[in-house]
Design a protein around this motif. Structure first.
Motif, PDB file in Angstrom:
ATOM      1  N   PHE A 106      36.120   0.088  22.631  1.00  0.00           N
ATOM      2  CA  PHE A 106      37.570   0.124  22.848  1.00  0.00           C
ATOM      3  C   PHE A 106      38.283  -0.578  21.701  1.00  0.00           C
ATOM      4  O   PHE A 106      38.274  -1.800  21.591  1.00  0.00           O
ATOM      5  N   SER A 107      38.929   0.206  20.845  1.00  0.00           N
ATOM      6  CA  SER A 107      39.668  -0.350  19.715  1.00  0.00           C
ATOM      7  C   SER A 107      40.597   0.708  19.143  1.00  0.00           C
ATOM      8  O   SER A 107      40.454   1.903  19.423  1.00  0.00           O
ATOM      9  N   LEU A 108      41.539   0.258  18.313  1.00  0.00           N
ATOM     10  CA  LEU A 108      42.407   1.204  17.626  1.00  0.00           C
ATOM     11  C   LEU A 108      41.619   2.034  16.620  1.00  0.00           C
ATOM     12  O   LEU A 108      41.919   3.216  16.412  1.00  0.00           O
ATOM     13  N   GLN A 109      40.615   1.429  16.001  1.00  0.00           N
ATOM     14  CA  GLN A 109      39.803   2.168  15.040  1.00  0.00           C
ATOM     15  C   GLN A 109      39.140   3.373  15.699  1.00  0.00           C
ATOM     16  O   GLN A 109      39.019   4.436  15.106  1.00  0.00           O
ATOM     17  N   THR A 110      38.702   3.186  16.949  1.00  0.00           N
ATOM     18  CA  THR A 110      38.095   4.283  17.693  1.00  0.00           C
ATOM     19  C   THR A 110      39.073   5.435  17.842  1.00  0.00           C
ATOM     20  O   THR A 110      38.707   6.607  17.698  1.00  0.00           O
ATOM     21  N   ARG A 123      32.146  -7.711  33.572  1.00  0.00           N
ATOM     22  CA  ARG A 123      33.239  -7.185  34.398  1.00  0.00           C
ATOM     23  C   ARG A 123      34.604  -7.633  33.886  1.00  0.00           C
ATOM     24  O   ARG A 123      35.595  -6.927  34.053  1.00  0.00           O
ATOM     25  N   ASP A 124      34.676  -8.838  33.332  1.00  0.00           N
ATOM     26  CA  ASP A 124      35.943  -9.383  32.840  1.00  0.00           C
ATOM     27  C   ASP A 124      35.836  -9.537  31.327  1.00  0.00           C
ATOM     28  O   ASP A 124      35.005 -10.299  30.831  1.00  0.00           O
ATOM     29  N   ARG A 125      36.711  -8.835  30.616  1.00  0.00           N
ATOM     30  CA  ARG A 125      36.584  -8.820  29.161  1.00  0.00           C
ATOM     31  C   ARG A 125      37.933  -8.993  28.478  1.00  0.00           C
ATOM     32  O   ARG A 125      38.957  -8.472  28.948  1.00  0.00           O
ATOM     33  N   ARG A 126      37.899  -9.735  27.383  1.00  0.00           N
ATOM     34  CA  ARG A 126      39.048  -9.834  26.485  1.00  0.00           C
ATOM     35  C   ARG A 126      38.720  -9.003  25.255  1.00  0.00           C
ATOM     36  O   ARG A 126      37.726  -9.243  24.581  1.00  0.00           O
ATOM     37  N   ILE A 127      39.558  -8.009  24.981  1.00  0.00           N
ATOM     38  CA  ILE A 127      39.290  -7.074  23.895  1.00  0.00           C
ATOM     39  C   ILE A 127      40.241  -7.356  22.731  1.00  0.00           C
ATOM     40  O   ILE A 127      41.453  -7.459  22.938  1.00  0.00           O
ATOM     41  N   PRO A 128      39.730  -7.463  21.509  1.00  0.00           N
ATOM     42  CA  PRO A 128      40.600  -7.749  20.354  1.00  0.00           C
ATOM     43  C   PRO A 128      41.388  -6.526  19.904  1.00  0.00           C
ATOM     44  O   PRO A 128      41.233  -6.026  18.778  1.00  0.00           O
ATOM     45  N   LEU A 129      42.246  -6.041  20.797  1.00  0.00           N
ATOM     46  CA  LEU A 129      43.017  -4.844  20.496  1.00  0.00           C
ATOM     47  C   LEU A 129      44.198  -5.125  19.584  1.00  0.00           C
ATOM     48  O   LEU A 129      44.598  -4.265  18.790  1.00  0.00           O
ATOM     49  N   LEU A 130      44.821  -6.309  19.721  1.00  0.00           N
ATOM     50  CA  LEU A 130      45.974  -6.631  18.888  1.00  0.00           C
ATOM     51  C   LEU A 130      45.508  -6.883  17.461  1.00  0.00           C
ATOM     52  O   LEU A 130      44.769  -7.825  17.191  1.00  0.00           O
ATOM     53  N   LEU A 142      37.580  -7.391  43.999  1.00  0.00           N
ATOM     54  CA  LEU A 142      38.131  -7.501  42.652  1.00  0.00           C
ATOM     55  C   LEU A 142      37.025  -7.156  41.661  1.00  0.00           C
ATOM     56  O   LEU A 142      36.130  -7.962  41.394  1.00  0.00           O
ATOM     57  N   LEU A 143      37.086  -5.947  41.117  1.00  0.00           N
ATOM     58  CA  LEU A 143      35.984  -5.412  40.331  1.00  0.00           C
ATOM     59  C   LEU A 143      35.908  -5.979  38.917  1.00  0.00           C
ATOM     60  O   LEU A 143      34.833  -6.052  38.337  1.00  0.00           O
ATOM     61  N   GLY A 144      37.048  -6.357  38.355  1.00  0.00           N
ATOM     62  CA  GLY A 144      37.022  -6.864  36.997  1.00  0.00           C
ATOM     63  C   GLY A 144      38.392  -6.831  36.365  1.00  0.00           C
ATOM     64  O   GLY A 144      39.411  -6.607  37.027  1.00  0.00           O
ATOM     65  N   SER A 145      38.419  -7.047  35.036  1.00  0.00           N
ATOM     66  CA  SER A 145      39.687  -7.079  34.313  1.00  0.00           C
ATOM     67  C   SER A 145      39.462  -6.773  32.840  1.00  0.00           C
ATOM     68  O   SER A 145      38.376  -7.003  32.294  1.00  0.00           O
ATOM     69  N   LEU A 146      40.508  -6.257  32.223  1.00  0.00           N
ATOM     70  CA  LEU A 146      40.559  -6.065  30.771  1.00  0.00           C
ATOM     71  C   LEU A 146      41.860  -6.674  30.271  1.00  0.00           C
ATOM     72  O   LEU A 146      42.941  -6.305  30.752  1.00  0.00           O
ATOM     73  N   VAL A 147      41.769  -7.594  29.343  1.00  0.00           N
ATOM     74  CA  VAL A 147      42.967  -8.216  28.780  1.00  0.00           C
ATOM     75  C   VAL A 147      42.876  -8.197  27.253  1.00  0.00           C
ATOM     76  O   VAL A 147      41.779  -8.155  26.689  1.00  0.00           O
ATOM     77  N   PRO A 148      44.017  -8.231  26.562  1.00  0.00           N
ATOM     78  CA  PRO A 148      44.001  -8.239  25.105  1.00  0.00           C
ATOM     79  C   PRO A 148      43.916  -9.656  24.543  1.00  0.00           C
ATOM     80  O   PRO A 148      43.995 -10.640  25.293  1.00  0.00           O
ATOM     81  N   ASN A 149      43.809  -9.749  23.250  1.00  0.00           N
ATOM     82  CA  ASN A 149      43.725 -11.024  22.532  1.00  0.00           C
ATOM     83  C   ASN A 149      45.127 -11.548  22.209  1.00  0.00           C
ATOM     84  O   ASN A 149      45.514 -11.661  21.041  1.00  0.00           O
ATOM     85  N   ASP A 150      45.895 -11.870  23.231  1.00  0.00           N
ATOM     86  CA  ASP A 150      47.292 -12.253  23.029  1.00  0.00           C
ATOM     87  C   ASP A 150      47.446 -13.507  22.171  1.00  0.00           C
ATOM     88  O   ASP A 150      48.319 -13.559  21.297  1.00  0.00           O
ATOM     89  N   GLU A 151      46.638 -14.528  22.429  1.00  0.00           N
ATOM     90  CA  GLU A 151      46.766 -15.760  21.655  1.00  0.00           C
ATOM     91  C   GLU A 151      46.468 -15.494  20.185  1.00  0.00           C
ATOM     92  O   GLU A 151      47.209 -15.943  19.295  1.00  0.00           O
TER      93      GLU A 151
END
Length: 357
Positions: A350-354, A303-310, A129-138
């Motif tokens: 990694f963002s919408l601005q990008t 390896r495991d990151r929460r990205i503030p994409l929302l 299990l190499l890692g994960s990317l999840v959004p800022n759902d909460e």
């Protein structure tokens, strides 16, 4: 028998990428082949795969977790295994997929919904299990209600603002987190009264039927919070049938950047729109491509990151995203985001601005 199952999967919406050129990746898409969010998600992944030279295949599970597990079993135990398997912990299917992956030689990566704390404690560490990317759902659920309340404006002392909420599925992590964020915002605003929260199952049809009943029960509702765009459209349809005007007589919100949602934001029917998490699969491919070339993610943010994409999308951004969606590759060169050869201070942008530069 194996051939029969592969044919069955194809009938349910298997989508294959380009001819193999580099590392091979299979994405188990939990959505439907006619579901706007998961279609745009897959298109963004394909754009990234094309730029990066990745052989990408996508299988849709049609919102059936048991089909996701069946697809994983065929892939992980079949003769043509990919180098990498990307999947979502939708309805908590991850433990079953991890068990199927043992000894397969396939490396795993999770997007959108990763392992829960309980699952981690039960499963322990896994080298594959190499890692994960999840959004800022909460945070997304929180920001959406806060912006609805801001746009509504204050009310005189003793008066309340009535709210209806449409969540997705009780057993979907993203739905739970968005709901938690909404409740956090609600706790900060005693003038807002949540009349009822229902589970619309992510679908327009179910939310429409629910909203018809709820709007008769609570005719003074002026805020409607929805965990995705389809449920928002169902609620808006029911509201319009009462003679109300969405965006004027009541404020509606949604998460997702489907063309329909972006148009609704531009024309004012959706007062609050959040989005950006459709890009997660594409960003995951950037990281997998780097790992395939020996990049250690632990040096570049983990390896495991929460990205503030929302994030809240205004009308100008909605118009820009509609233009981007009309471009086959989204106008993005995914290779320029690679961490390979960069100093360890580099962080993936990694963002919408990008995207909208």
């Amino acid at each position: 028998m194996l051939k029969f199952f592969y044919t069955f999967l194809l009938m349910l919406g298997a989508v294959y990428g380009p001819v193999a050129r580099g590392e091979s990746v299979l994405f188990l898409n939990p959505g439907k082949t006619d579901e706007a969010f998961w279609i745009s998600y897959a298109q963004f992944m394909q754009a990234a795969a094309t730029d990066l030279g990745i052989d990408l295949r996508i299988l849709y599970a049609q919102r059936m977790p048991e089909l996701t597990v069946a697809q994983a079993r065929l892939v992980l135990q079949g003769p043509e295994r990919p180098d990498y398997l990307v999947f979502v912990n939708e309805q908590y299917v991850a433990p079953q997929i991890l068990r199927l992956a043992e000894g397969s030689g396939v490396k795993l990566f999770m997007v959108n919904a990763a392992l829960t704390a309980n699952q981690i404690s039960l499963l322990g560490e896994r080298a594959d299990l190499l890692g994960s990317l999840v959004p800022n759902d909460e945070e997304g659920g929180y920001l959406m209600l806060k912006e609805l309340i801001r746009q509504h404006g204050p009310v005189p002392p003793g008066q309340v603002i009535e709210l209806l909420a449409f969540s997705g599925l009780k057993i979907t992590p993203s739905s739970q987190l968005r709901e938690q964020g909404m409740m956090r915002a609600l706790a900060e605003h005693p003038e807002v009264r949540l009349r009822q929260l229902v589970y619309g199952g992510w679908t327009r049809e179910r939310a429409y039927e629910q909203a018809k009943l709820l709007l008769r029960r609570y005719p003074k509702v002026s805020l409607v919070w929805s965990a995705n765009d389809e449920m928002a459209f169902g609620a808006m349809q029911a509201y319009s049938e009462t003679g109300g005007v969405p965006g004027k007589d009541a404020l509606f919100s949604a998460i997702n950047t489907s063309p329909a949602a972006l148009h609704a934001k531009v024309d004012g029917r959706l007062s609050v729109l959040l989005g950006g998490h459709f890009t997660l699969g594409g960003w995951a491919l950037v990281e997998l491509h780097d790992m395939d070339q020996g990049v250690d993610l632990s040096h570049y943010g983990g390896r495991d990151r929460r990205i503030p994409l929302l994030q809240i999308i205004d009308k100008a951004q909605a118009r820009r995203m509609l233009d981007m969606g009309a471009t086959p590759d989204y106008g993005v060169d995914f290779r320029r985001f690679s961490a390979k050869g960069r100093p360890t201070s580099y962080r993936y942008p990694f963002s919408l601005q990008t995207l909208m530069r």
